[in-house]
Design a protein around this motif. Structure first.
Motif, short mmCIF file in Angstrom:
data_model
loop_
_atom_site.label_atom_id
_atom_site.label_comp_id
_atom_site.label_asym_id
_atom_site.label_seq_id
_atom_site.Cartn_x
_atom_site.Cartn_y
_atom_site.Cartn_z
N GLU A 136 1.15 16.08 0.53
CA GLU A 136 0.26 15.48 1.30
C GLU A 136 -0.43 14.25 1.19
N LYS A 137 -0.70 14.28 0.11
CA LYS A 137 -1.17 12.73 -0.61
C LYS A 137 -0.97 12.82 -2.21
N ARG A 194 9.95 0.34 0.12
CA ARG A 194 10.82 0.58 1.16
C ARG A 194 10.41 1.52 2.06
N MET A 195 9.88 2.54 1.69
CA MET A 195 9.43 3.45 2.78
C MET A 195 8.31 2.86 3.55
N THR A 196 7.62 2.19 2.85
CA THR A 196 6.05 1.52 3.29
C THR A 196 6.55 0.76 4.26
N ASP A 197 7.63 -0.38 3.91
CA ASP A 197 8.13 -1.39 4.86
C ASP A 197 8.49 -0.65 6.24
N THR A 200 -3.58 4.38 0.06
CA THR A 200 -5.13 4.01 -0.04
C THR A 200 -5.18 3.53 -1.44
N THR A 201 -5.71 2.60 -1.83
CA THR A 201 -5.90 1.78 -3.29
C THR A 201 -7.39 2.33 -3.70
N ASN A 240 -6.78 0.48 -9.51
CA ASN A 240 -5.34 0.06 -9.91
C ASN A 240 -4.24 0.98 -9.34
N SER A 241 -4.91 1.86 -8.78
CA SER A 241 -3.84 2.94 -8.50
C SER A 241 -3.72 3.21 -6.88
N ARG A 242 -2.59 3.43 -6.67
CA ARG A 242 -2.57 3.93 -5.05
C ARG A 242 -2.07 5.29 -4.78
#
Length: 121
Positions: A18-19, A45-48, A55-56, A59-61
């Motif tokens: 889920e996250k 690619r999946m984000t694009d 969510t930032t 320095n991590s997403r």
């Protein structure tokens, strides 16, 4: 738009979690695990494509799916029916029941599902 096989594999991990941060996604893979750069490229690619966002946190997403698993596969199956079965659900059902080696019990379960859907219409 559609996901590649490798993107679908990563997306299946993300749907389950889920996250997830990158390390969580890497841990979800069996051995041999893909390289960090490979997963990072897939996520980009999946984000694009609009399937994933993040969510930032410093320095991590933390990544999360924007598309529900059910919605993705529903569209996928409907496209399959349209493209390979002349948009005929009955042709698809006939192929599916004859070519997938379903047991008698599984066929009876399918019949019960269909009967239930008919009652609800």
């Amino acid at each position: 738009m559609q996901l590649s096989k490798t993107e679908e594999e990563l997306m299946s991990h993300l749907w389950k979690l889920e996250k997830a941060f990158m390390k969580d996604l890497l841990e979800a893979y069996p051995e041999p695990k893909p390289a960090n750069t490979t997963v990072a490229t897939l996520l980009k690619r999946m984000t694009d494509k609009g399937f994933v966002d993040y969510t930032t946190f410093g320095n991590s997403r933390q990544y999360f799916p924007l598309v529900k698993k059910k919605d993705y596969f529903s569209k996928h199956v409907n496209g399959l029916i349209k493209n390979f079965f002349n948009n005929s659900s009955s042709q698809f059902a006939s192929f599916f029941t004859k070519e997938t080696d379903l047991s008698k019990n599984e066929l009876e379960e399918l019949r019960a599902i269909i009967d239930n859907e008919i009652k609800n219409k």
